[in-house]
Design an enzyme around this catalytic site. Sequence first.
Site, short mmCIF file in Angstrom:
data_model
loop_
_atom_site.label_atom_id
_atom_site.label_comp_id
_atom_site.label_asym_id
_atom_site.label_seq_id
_atom_site.Cartn_x
_atom_site.Cartn_y
_atom_site.Cartn_z
N LYS A 274 33.56 37.21 39.70
CA LYS A 274 32.17 37.77 40.02
C LYS A 274 32.43 38.94 39.32
O LYS A 274 33.50 40.01 39.57
CB LYS A 274 31.89 37.45 41.50
CG LYS A 274 31.27 36.84 41.97
CD LYS A 274 29.63 36.38 41.94
CE LYS A 274 28.90 36.56 42.46
NZ LYS A 274 29.22 36.80 43.76
N HIS A 275 31.69 39.76 38.25
CA HIS A 275 31.79 40.91 38.17
C HIS A 275 32.52 40.79 37.36
O HIS A 275 33.37 42.33 37.39
CB HIS A 275 31.66 41.79 38.93
CG HIS A 275 30.08 42.09 39.82
ND1 HIS A 275 28.34 42.49 38.97
CD2 HIS A 275 29.24 41.47 41.03
CE1 HIS A 275 27.58 42.05 39.72
NE2 HIS A 275 28.55 41.57 40.95
N ASN A 433 42.93 49.49 39.40
CA ASN A 433 44.77 49.00 39.69
C ASN A 433 44.42 47.44 40.45
O ASN A 433 43.09 47.77 41.84
CB ASN A 433 44.67 49.72 41.17
CG ASN A 433 45.78 51.13 40.26
OD1 ASN A 433 46.41 51.28 39.77
ND2 ASN A 433 45.53 52.51 40.89
N HIS A 532 40.99 48.16 32.26
CA HIS A 532 40.26 48.78 32.69
C HIS A 532 38.69 48.16 31.95
O HIS A 532 38.48 47.03 30.94
CB HIS A 532 40.45 50.05 31.73
CG HIS A 532 41.24 50.50 32.75
ND1 HIS A 532 42.77 50.19 33.00
CD2 HIS A 532 41.19 52.04 32.89
CE1 HIS A 532 43.41 51.30 33.01
NE2 HIS A 532 42.19 52.13 32.92
#
Length: 532
Positions: A274-275, A433, A532
């Site tokens: 998801k995402h 993180n 990231h």
Amino acid sequence: MSRKSSNMRAILSVSDKAGLVPFARALAAAGVALISTGGTAKALADDGLPVTNVSDVTGFPEMMDGRVKTLHPKIHGGILARRHRPDDLAAIAAQGIEPVDLVVVNLYPFERTAANPETPFDDLVEQIDIGGPSLLRAAAKNFRDVLVVVYPADYPRVLEELARPDGPSLAFRFELMKKAFAHTAQFDKLILDTLNTIRCSNGDFSRGAPLENRRQLRYGENPHQQAIWLCTTDAAAEWKIHQGKELSYTNLLDVDAAARIALEFTEPAAVVIKHTNPCGTATGSSIADAYVRAREADPLSAFGGIVGLNRPVDEETARAIASTFIEAVIAPGIDEAARGILAAKTNMRVVTASFDRLRDDERSAKDGRSILGGFLEQDRDQVVEARLPWPPPPGDATAATAAIRVVTKRQPTPEEWTALRFAWRVCAHVKSNAVIFTAADRTLAVGAGQMSRVDAVKVAVTKAAGQNVSLKGSVAASDAFFPFRDGLDAIADAGATAVVQPGGSVRDQEVIAAADERGLAMVFTGRRHFRH
């Protein structure tokens, strides 16, 4: 310049011969001695210009089909000699070497050759210029004394600067120096980019296809953003879309994220995304078992998720997938019995790809993204240190696993070792993180994309509580080191018994002491996996 034009010597060796003859004619009229090679020398001689062949300067003929022409002390000594250093001038004089004041070089047409997908690999290799970059770098390094010219567009300015009473300005020399290094850097990058499309298999080299516009997408991440899908046309690696609504920009990002995690495992493995974050990842005795475990790791988040499988979709797996709402599935194949089951979900996108080919491509693949005003490119992150079982056998560690070490008083149990390796392979693909909790074969709670490790633990613990999942006896993984012991304490409070992290903090000893105090086993990998 310290020397008048009538005493100057110029080396000319260009692939792009635009404007060459008029430029050389102007140099010769000013008394500049012309030295050249191969086709450039012929073009000058055909125009009636006096030209000395490089082989007459070096005393050696061009060799090996022109592979060796200018690589000689009588050339590079003349270029690199610093005119303000008497010892340099004495050194070349002792060897009968005359200074070179102007180097006009542009490189082999590698780009034009590489643009033709039919060009054989060996022909590409022959277009890798060796002498040209060496001449340019030497001249650019000695830019105070040697003009270095790579672009025909600069020929008029060079002539203007040479006509100045004091010769070319230092600023102009420096400008040409930068252009020369940019030219060689671009050439080297083009070579590397091309080599990254080439595969070596069974002693043979084959070329992948360059990127081209695959299709216009409906929109990007949001309806007001336009987007296109770029991919290779290499049929062996091409993604095949079997059914469902058109893949969106975000679908493709999620499908990519699902495939990356599924590729980490050799045993049957499934992931629900998801995402771009995994809400559930699991291994199992079969691909259907793995999928159900992954879905049930966080069934609330799995609704509307993207599924990645590292085995073909069989009938049992298809029924499990069809039993809930899934946006898309990517797998290496679909069994015939599964096709009809999936087809009943008319909106669900079903994609297959050659996972073996994708796994092979990882070894040379790059990841890229845009930033304001430019682009970034990096090697694809690979969790190579977890490809073999943990712990690494004593004395038999590979370069990737050599840094793996237990830093606490307590050693992980065999079950914890298995769980830590599982957790580490998944954690590398969670947005940083990140702190995640897992069992040996499935994720239990995922804390993704937080601003601190303590917050990441809190998110994971909250997720587990919401699913009524106990973290007692779990293991935890952190994609980067703990800067303070508070993150470690939060993991222990949640019930984990072992943790894996890269290490490398100035407070490692504080964190190790906290783990010992709480009775945790802790493993350092020596490799960080930010995403990231």
